[in-house]
Design a protein around this motif. Sequence first.
Motif, PDB file in Angstrom:
ATOM      1  N   ARG A  75      19.081 -28.209 -13.929  1.00  0.00           N
ATOM      2  CA  ARG A  75      17.859 -28.445 -13.158  1.00  0.00           C
ATOM      3  C   ARG A  75      16.616 -28.299 -14.029  1.00  0.00           C
ATOM      4  NH1 ARG A  75      18.230 -24.698  -7.936  1.00  0.00           N
ATOM      5  NH2 ARG A  75      16.151 -25.599  -7.596  1.00  0.00           N
ATOM      6  N   ARG A  76      16.702 -27.463 -15.067  1.00  0.00           N
ATOM      7  CA  ARG A  76      15.573 -27.227 -15.963  1.00  0.00           C
ATOM      8  C   ARG A  76      15.576 -28.134 -17.182  1.00  0.00           C
ATOM      9  NH1 ARG A  76      16.601 -23.041 -12.931  1.00  0.00           N
ATOM     10  NH2 ARG A  76      15.027 -21.413 -12.516  1.00  0.00           N
ATOM     11  N   PHE A  77      16.576 -28.977 -17.306  1.00  0.00           N
ATOM     12  CA  PHE A  77      16.693 -29.916 -18.427  1.00  0.00           C
ATOM     13  C   PHE A  77      16.720 -29.181 -19.767  1.00  0.00           C
ATOM     14  CE2 PHE A  77      14.944 -32.289 -14.915  1.00  0.00           C
ATOM     15  CZ  PHE A  77      15.563 -33.527 -14.974  1.00  0.00           C
ATOM     16  N   VAL A  78      17.477 -28.086 -19.817  1.00  0.00           N
ATOM     17  CA  VAL A  78      17.591 -27.300 -21.050  1.00  0.00           C
ATOM     18  C   VAL A  78      19.063 -27.001 -21.306  1.00  0.00           C
ATOM     19  CG1 VAL A  78      15.306 -26.271 -20.754  1.00  0.00           C
ATOM     20  CG2 VAL A  78      17.322 -25.056 -19.879  1.00  0.00           C
ATOM     21  N   ARG A  79      19.382 -26.627 -22.544  1.00  0.00           N
ATOM     22  CA  ARG A  79      20.759 -26.296 -22.886  1.00  0.00           C
ATOM     23  C   ARG A  79      21.119 -24.870 -22.480  1.00  0.00           C
ATOM     24  NH1 ARG A  79      23.791 -29.782 -26.022  1.00  0.00           N
ATOM     25  NH2 ARG A  79      22.956 -31.873 -25.687  1.00  0.00           N
TER      26      ARG A  79
END
Length: 288
Positions: free
Chosen positions: A98-102
Amino acid sequence: MLDPIRIVQLCYVRLGTDDLEASARFATEIVGLQRGEGRGGDVVFRSDARAHTLALSTERGASLGVELEDEAALGAAAAALEQAGYGCREASAAECERRFVRRALICAIGEGIAVDLVLRPAVSGRRYFGSRDAGITGLACVGLRSTDLARDTALWTALLGATVSDRAGEVTYLGFDEAHHRIALYPAARAGIVYVTYAVESFDAVMQSHYFLQEHQVRVLHGPGREAASGQVFVRFQGPGEQIFAYGHGMATIDRGRHRARQFAAEPGSLCAWGSTSEVPELAGAAG
């Protein structure tokens, strides 16, 4: 004592809302952001090459995301924050998506407000294209309410590696890159986000959006004005509910290795050198 962590960049802001679609329309039609493809029920918006810089959710509370350098920095941050008594947890795979992070470490810094320490935020392969010609160039800075300035300043400086740029009364400007500040702490009775500022390409863009806001009967809360400490020209305006957005241009750059923080007086002119008064309670109260 543990070495402070170095923040790479301010990535995004997450805001809870009771009316997701009304807030989404405002972010698109008024603020001028580009709506993206959200995940997990979020509505997300782009302001530059990144996958998103704003997320709206029906979940309560708010958070801001900051990028750390690598896995080692995230581990060190987790240890430092735990030692300092902050409640932190590893984000789930769904939360990272949802946060577009790894990877992310979610840290509560006050009731209803968190900082997400993230790794490898996503960049979009598609060109950013705003929904209107607001001249937005990216996420500039965030104003935060602080119920304990000493504690919160220590969090950002001693633990997360930011430095104090300047102070205006008790308002504390914090930065971690060449920009004068990315975080502004305002004394308040409760924690949370005061405003979200987007940088625009010119002084004319600030003024054009001011006229646009007036034409669309959007309540302007502060400005047009210029911050005495940072030199940033701004206009701040009311969004849905308690959301406040702003446009800014011309923020000063500083050499963090050489800059010495200044103390401006607790007076309205320190928050706006042009003399505009603020209807934002945290700013009006901080002006003395």
